[in-house]
Design a protein around this motif. Structure first.
Motif, PDB file in Angstrom:
ATOM      1  N   LYS A  58      17.828 -58.525 -25.013  1.00 23.92           N
ATOM      2  CA  LYS A  58      19.146 -58.539 -24.391  1.00 23.92           C
ATOM      3  C   LYS A  58      19.364 -59.796 -23.553  1.00 23.92           C
ATOM      4  O   LYS A  58      20.419 -60.408 -23.605  1.00 23.92           O
ATOM      5  CB  LYS A  58      19.331 -57.297 -23.523  1.00 23.92           C
ATOM      6  N   LYS A  59      18.352 -60.228 -22.814  1.00 23.16           N
ATOM      7  CA  LYS A  59      18.521 -61.384 -21.930  1.00 23.16           C
ATOM      8  C   LYS A  59      18.758 -62.678 -22.704  1.00 23.16           C
ATOM      9  O   LYS A  59      19.259 -63.641 -22.163  1.00 23.16           O
ATOM     10  CB  LYS A  59      17.325 -61.536 -20.993  1.00 23.16           C
ATOM     11  N   SER A  61      20.588 -62.630 -25.601  1.00 29.91           N
ATOM     12  CA  SER A  61      21.752 -62.441 -26.450  1.00 29.91           C
ATOM     13  C   SER A  61      23.055 -62.256 -25.691  1.00 29.91           C
ATOM     14  O   SER A  61      24.118 -62.276 -26.287  1.00 29.91           O
ATOM     15  CB  SER A  61      21.538 -61.255 -27.381  1.00 29.91           C
ATOM     16  N   ILE A  62      22.995 -62.086 -24.384  1.00 33.03           N
ATOM     17  CA  ILE A  62      24.207 -61.890 -23.588  1.00 33.03           C
ATOM     18  C   ILE A  62      24.241 -62.932 -22.475  1.00 33.03           C
ATOM     19  O   ILE A  62      23.282 -63.083 -21.723  1.00 33.03           O
ATOM     20  CB  ILE A  62      24.242 -60.474 -22.973  1.00 33.03           C
ATOM     21  N   ILE A  63      25.360 -63.645 -22.400  1.00 35.82           N
ATOM     22  CA  ILE A  63      25.523 -64.637 -21.332  1.00 35.82           C
ATOM     23  C   ILE A  63      26.080 -63.926 -20.106  1.00 35.82           C
ATOM     24  O   ILE A  63      27.163 -63.357 -20.142  1.00 35.82           O
ATOM     25  CB  ILE A  63      26.487 -65.761 -21.768  1.00 35.82           C
ATOM     26  N   GLU A  64      25.311 -63.952 -19.042  1.00 34.90           N
ATOM     27  CA  GLU A  64      25.768 -63.371 -17.786  1.00 34.90           C
ATOM     28  C   GLU A  64      26.279 -64.520 -16.930  1.00 34.90           C
ATOM     29  O   GLU A  64      25.508 -65.288 -16.381  1.00 34.90           O
ATOM     30  CB  GLU A  64      24.632 -62.625 -17.097  1.00 34.90           C
ATOM     31  N   SER A  65      27.592 -64.641 -16.808  1.00 41.25           N
ATOM     32  CA  SER A  65      28.206 -65.810 -16.189  1.00 41.25           C
ATOM     33  C   SER A  65      27.777 -66.034 -14.740  1.00 41.25           C
ATOM     34  O   SER A  65      27.681 -67.172 -14.300  1.00 41.25           O
ATOM     35  CB  SER A  65      29.730 -65.699 -16.265  1.00 41.25           C
ATOM     36  N   LYS A  66      27.482 -64.996 -13.989  1.00 41.75           N
ATOM     37  CA  LYS A  66      27.098 -65.181 -12.592  1.00 41.75           C
ATOM     38  C   LYS A  66      25.692 -65.739 -12.453  1.00 41.75           C
ATOM     39  O   LYS A  66      25.391 -66.425 -11.495  1.00 41.75           O
ATOM     40  CB  LYS A  66      27.198 -63.849 -11.841  1.00 41.75           C
ATOM     41  N   ARG A  67      24.808 -65.463 -13.401  1.00 36.88           N
ATOM     42  CA  ARG A  67      23.409 -65.879 -13.296  1.00 36.88           C
ATOM     43  C   ARG A  67      23.062 -67.070 -14.175  1.00 36.88           C
ATOM     44  O   ARG A  67      22.145 -67.807 -13.870  1.00 36.88           O
ATOM     45  CB  ARG A  67      22.501 -64.726 -13.673  1.00 36.88           C
ATOM     46  N   ALA A  68      23.742 -67.225 -15.276  1.00 35.02           N
ATOM     47  CA  ALA A  68      23.337 -68.238 -16.251  1.00 35.02           C
ATOM     48  C   ALA A  68      23.908 -69.614 -15.911  1.00 35.02           C
ATOM     49  O   ALA A  68      25.092 -69.754 -15.649  1.00 35.02           O
ATOM     50  CB  ALA A  68      23.800 -67.823 -17.639  1.00 35.02           C
ATOM     51  N   ASN A  69      23.021 -70.616 -15.911  1.00 33.87           N
ATOM     52  CA  ASN A  69      23.491 -71.982 -15.743  1.00 33.87           C
ATOM     53  C   ASN A  69      23.936 -72.520 -17.102  1.00 33.87           C
ATOM     54  O   ASN A  69      23.805 -71.855 -18.125  1.00 33.87           O
ATOM     55  CB  ASN A  69      22.414 -72.865 -15.102  1.00 33.87           C
ATOM     56  N   ALA A  70      24.459 -73.738 -17.135  1.00 32.53           N
ATOM     57  CA  ALA A  70      24.996 -74.305 -18.382  1.00 32.53           C
ATOM     58  C   ALA A  70      23.932 -74.424 -19.461  1.00 32.53           C
ATOM     59  O   ALA A  70      24.191 -74.170 -20.642  1.00 32.53           O
ATOM     60  CB  ALA A  70      25.620 -75.668 -18.099  1.00 32.53           C
ATOM     61  N   LYS A  71      22.712 -74.799 -19.083  1.00 30.10           N
ATOM     62  CA  LYS A  71      21.635 -74.946 -20.086  1.00 30.10           C
ATOM     63  C   LYS A  71      21.298 -73.586 -20.701  1.00 30.10           C
ATOM     64  O   LYS A  71      21.134 -73.475 -21.917  1.00 30.10           O
ATOM     65  CB  LYS A  71      20.397 -75.548 -19.426  1.00 30.10           C
ATOM     66  N   THR A  72      21.225 -72.571 -19.885  1.00 32.45           N
ATOM     67  CA  THR A  72      20.924 -71.222 -20.394  1.00 32.45           C
ATOM     68  C   THR A  72      22.041 -70.745 -21.312  1.00 32.45           C
ATOM     69  O   THR A  72      21.779 -70.173 -22.372  1.00 32.45           O
ATOM     70  CB  THR A  72      20.743 -70.245 -19.215  1.00 32.45           C
ATOM     71  N   GLN A  73      23.296 -70.960 -20.924  1.00 35.30           N
ATOM     72  CA  GLN A  73      24.415 -70.539 -21.756  1.00 35.30           C
ATOM     73  C   GLN A  73      24.387 -71.265 -23.094  1.00 35.30           C
ATOM     74  O   GLN A  73      24.644 -70.667 -24.134  1.00 35.30           O
ATOM     75  CB  GLN A  73      25.732 -70.797 -21.044  1.00 35.30           C
ATOM     76  N   ALA A  74      24.049 -72.540 -23.103  1.00 38.73           N
ATOM     77  CA  ALA A  74      23.969 -73.302 -24.353  1.00 38.73           C
ATOM     78  C   ALA A  74      22.847 -72.770 -25.234  1.00 38.73           C
ATOM     79  O   ALA A  74      22.999 -72.657 -26.452  1.00 38.73           O
ATOM     80  CB  ALA A  74      23.756 -74.784 -24.059  1.00 38.73           C
ATOM     81  N   ALA A  77      23.996 -69.583 -26.790  1.00 38.29           N
ATOM     82  CA  ALA A  77      25.022 -69.853 -27.800  1.00 38.29           C
ATOM     83  C   ALA A  77      24.384 -70.351 -29.097  1.00 38.29           C
ATOM     84  O   ALA A  77      24.833 -69.993 -30.185  1.00 38.29           O
ATOM     85  CB  ALA A  77      26.014 -70.883 -27.276  1.00 38.29           C
ATOM     86  N   ILE A  78      23.341 -71.152 -29.008  1.00 35.82           N
ATOM     87  CA  ILE A  78      22.670 -71.668 -30.198  1.00 35.82           C
ATOM     88  C   ILE A  78      21.948 -70.546 -30.916  1.00 35.82           C
ATOM     89  O   ILE A  78      21.964 -70.439 -32.132  1.00 35.82           O
ATOM     90  CB  ILE A  78      21.661 -72.788 -29.852  1.00 35.82           C
ATOM     91  N   ASN A  79      21.279 -69.682 -30.151  1.00 41.96           N
ATOM     92  CA  ASN A  79      20.503 -68.603 -30.750  1.00 41.96           C
ATOM     93  C   ASN A  79      21.380 -67.470 -31.182  1.00 41.96           C
ATOM     94  O   ASN A  79      21.076 -66.692 -31.978  1.00 41.96           O
ATOM     95  CB  ASN A  79      19.432 -68.105 -29.777  1.00 41.96           C
TER      96      ASN A  79
END
Length: 79
Positions: A58-59, A61-74, A77-79
């Protein structure tokens, strides 16, 4: 895997069945993607459907906007 083995609608399945070469969108380097599963099943209309399946925690596959920085979100998104 047990689900695939015990489901009458699943006609064939394989784990990590093939390698797909691709160019990484950020680095430009050629790399290989190996899907977790390839499944052929029969839907409720009797049609055979073939799908690649990727399993992620789950961690990843889901972008948590409050916790995720730009690198994590990218990365998500790739995976």
């Amino acid at each position: 895997m047990t689900f695939c083995d015990n489901n009458d609608n699943i006609l064939h399945w394989a784990s990590e069945p093939f390698k797909i070469p691709y160019r990484h969108p950020f680095t430009g380097k050629t790399t290989i993607y190996v899907p977790d599963f390839f499944v052929i099943y029969q839907n409720n209309r009797g049609q055979q459907i073939a799908e690649m399946v990727e399993i992620k925690p789950k961690k990843q596959s889901i972008i948590e906007s409050k916790r995720a920085n730009a690198k994590t979100q990218a990365t998500v998104a790739i995976n």
